[in-house]
Design an enzyme around this catalytic site. Sequence first.
Site, PDB file in Angstrom:
ATOM      1  N   CYS A   1      -3.245  -7.466  27.558  1.00  0.00           N
ATOM      2  CA  CYS A   1      -3.559  -6.388  28.410  1.00  0.00           C
ATOM      3  C   CYS A   1      -2.552  -5.405  28.192  1.00  0.00           C
ATOM      4  O   CYS A   1      -2.895  -4.089  27.359  1.00  0.00           O
ATOM      5  CB  CYS A   1      -3.454  -6.184  30.128  1.00  0.00           C
ATOM      6  SG  CYS A   1      -2.631  -7.630  30.743  1.00  0.00           S
TER       7      CYS A   1
ATOM      8  N   HIS B   1       0.090  -7.077  35.021  1.00  0.00           N
ATOM      9  CA  HIS B   1      -1.209  -5.743  34.454  1.00  0.00           C
ATOM     10  C   HIS B   1      -0.715  -3.828  34.026  1.00  0.00           C
ATOM     11  O   HIS B   1       0.527  -3.650  34.790  1.00  0.00           O
ATOM     12  CB  HIS B   1      -1.889  -5.901  35.136  1.00  0.00           C
ATOM     13  CG  HIS B   1      -3.067  -5.406  34.302  1.00  0.00           C
ATOM     14  ND1 HIS B   1      -4.198  -6.004  33.460  1.00  0.00           N
ATOM     15  CD2 HIS B   1      -4.332  -4.485  34.727  1.00  0.00           C
ATOM     16  CE1 HIS B   1      -4.633  -5.112  33.250  1.00  0.00           C
ATOM     17  NE2 HIS B   1      -5.533  -4.236  34.010  1.00  0.00           N
TER      18      HIS B   1
ATOM     19  N   ASP C   1      -8.258   2.112  31.952  1.00  0.00           N
ATOM     20  CA  ASP C   1      -8.311   0.462  31.672  1.00  0.00           C
ATOM     21  C   ASP C   1      -8.967   0.292  30.583  1.00  0.00           C
ATOM     22  O   ASP C   1      -9.791  -0.275  30.809  1.00  0.00           O
ATOM     23  CB  ASP C   1      -8.004  -0.719  33.112  1.00  0.00           C
ATOM     24  CG  ASP C   1      -7.918  -1.963  32.909  1.00  0.00           C
ATOM     25  OD1 ASP C   1      -7.580  -1.874  31.710  1.00  0.00           O
ATOM     26  OD2 ASP C   1      -7.463  -2.305  34.063  1.00  0.00           O
TER      27      ASP C   1
END
Length: 482
Positions: free
Chosen positions: A133, A160, A177
């Site tokens: 990520c 995250h 995202d």
Amino acid sequence: VLTYEEKNLQMKALSAVPIRDITDRASQRLRAEQKVARELKKNLEEAELYEKYFLHELIDWFRKDYFSWVDVRICKDCDIDMTLVRDCLRQGSSKPSYPYNIEVYECSMCGLVSEFPRYHDANMLLNTKEGRCSEWVQIFTLIVRALGWRTRYIYDFTDHEWTEVWSSVTNRWIHCDPCEGLVDCPLVYEVGWGKELTFILAIACDDIQDVTWRYSCNHKSLSARRLPHLEKKYLSKILQIRKQLLANKSAVRRQYVLKGVIAELAELMLEPKPSGNYMGRISGSYSWKETRSELGCQEHKGYIWSPLKSEIEKKEIIIRYCTAKDIYVRDERGKEGIYFGWHNYTFSYRNIFRKEESDWKMTYLAKKDENKTGVVIWKFDLSESNVVIKTIKIKCNCFVLNLGSISWEIECEGYPIVRAENVDCFETSKLENCSCFTLTATLGENLKSNWQHSQLFRQPMDMKFNFPLIVTLTMKPPLRFN
């Protein structure tokens, strides 16, 4: 994030973006929505919709065609996951030089050693195009910034990262995202993944903001988790960094940023309400997500498909599923009704997950645990519709190797069970006059089979208008007895 303002870096990032294809696909989606709106005589917020569709298409390209996900290194000789043996820090060779972490992996069978560098240098990541990520969000944020949007890099203290994009149409920050393929779905981490959030920071080239409250629908519980001494410490640091970021800005820019800060603080006081279905984490392998407790916290409530009024009139139900987009589609009075998430519209499932192969660019449903069978069940109920089943036809793309197997059962109480195995299509009228039945797919009944050997609804990740599952039910009026 300051490097995202460098013009040379922006030009390098933009050189890979198929901007014409992305804008064309966004425009196609808008035109389809406009057509439906005209038929229904509804007003449409066209600029807002186009903005949303553009971001969706940009993320879709980024996930499926540009960047690759890395959980662990795979041994190129033995084709098995390698084991992480150590981490080490290394100084970058570029100028300016950025230190970065190296994950060192070793194959348990042949002893091969492989390194996975976790770069913080966007220029290097534009070359490697792989990571988790952190790497994904660095480059996605850079690309969106290079396209002219205001962006913020979002760092969640529960491990995250994602992006926020400023909408000049709605005058607000939009959650994006790229790892999950999500746009404007901020509650997914708390409601879908089951995270207990504490602090989430939004970092831009001219500001830093605590935006945690946007991502929680339970401000009372969130507040209880935020220790007062840490909250005071982080607030002090935020004010200090904001002052530094604005020091060299013009008076007009400083006023604009601070006005936005005040408006956003007022917005963050409002507790958002969850709406729709929220899934557990998609990106990463099942075992990796399981160790991070990000598989999801919601209990699955069995979904039952029942006929719509228009389907009763036509005496036909057609349910289609596209693995590439992870959507079900059915006709709803001349327009396509879209249902997101394969598992959200099953009656039950166990030991099944949706796999995306970043190397082969394929996606399918498969077993999570090789030592157990995988089962997924769909349920159909016509009992309140004054119609009954006439025929059932199933088109089901099954990909089976070696000891793998995919078996099907259609079952209704009082009727013989209809069975099929390793087929792409089957049809039956043996359940004629029934009003309720289940469709069950069982994967890998031979426990010696590898999970890759039983692949359900396999299709290329870029095949967005093809449906490897099509369930077609024809219906008729029930029998009448005098």
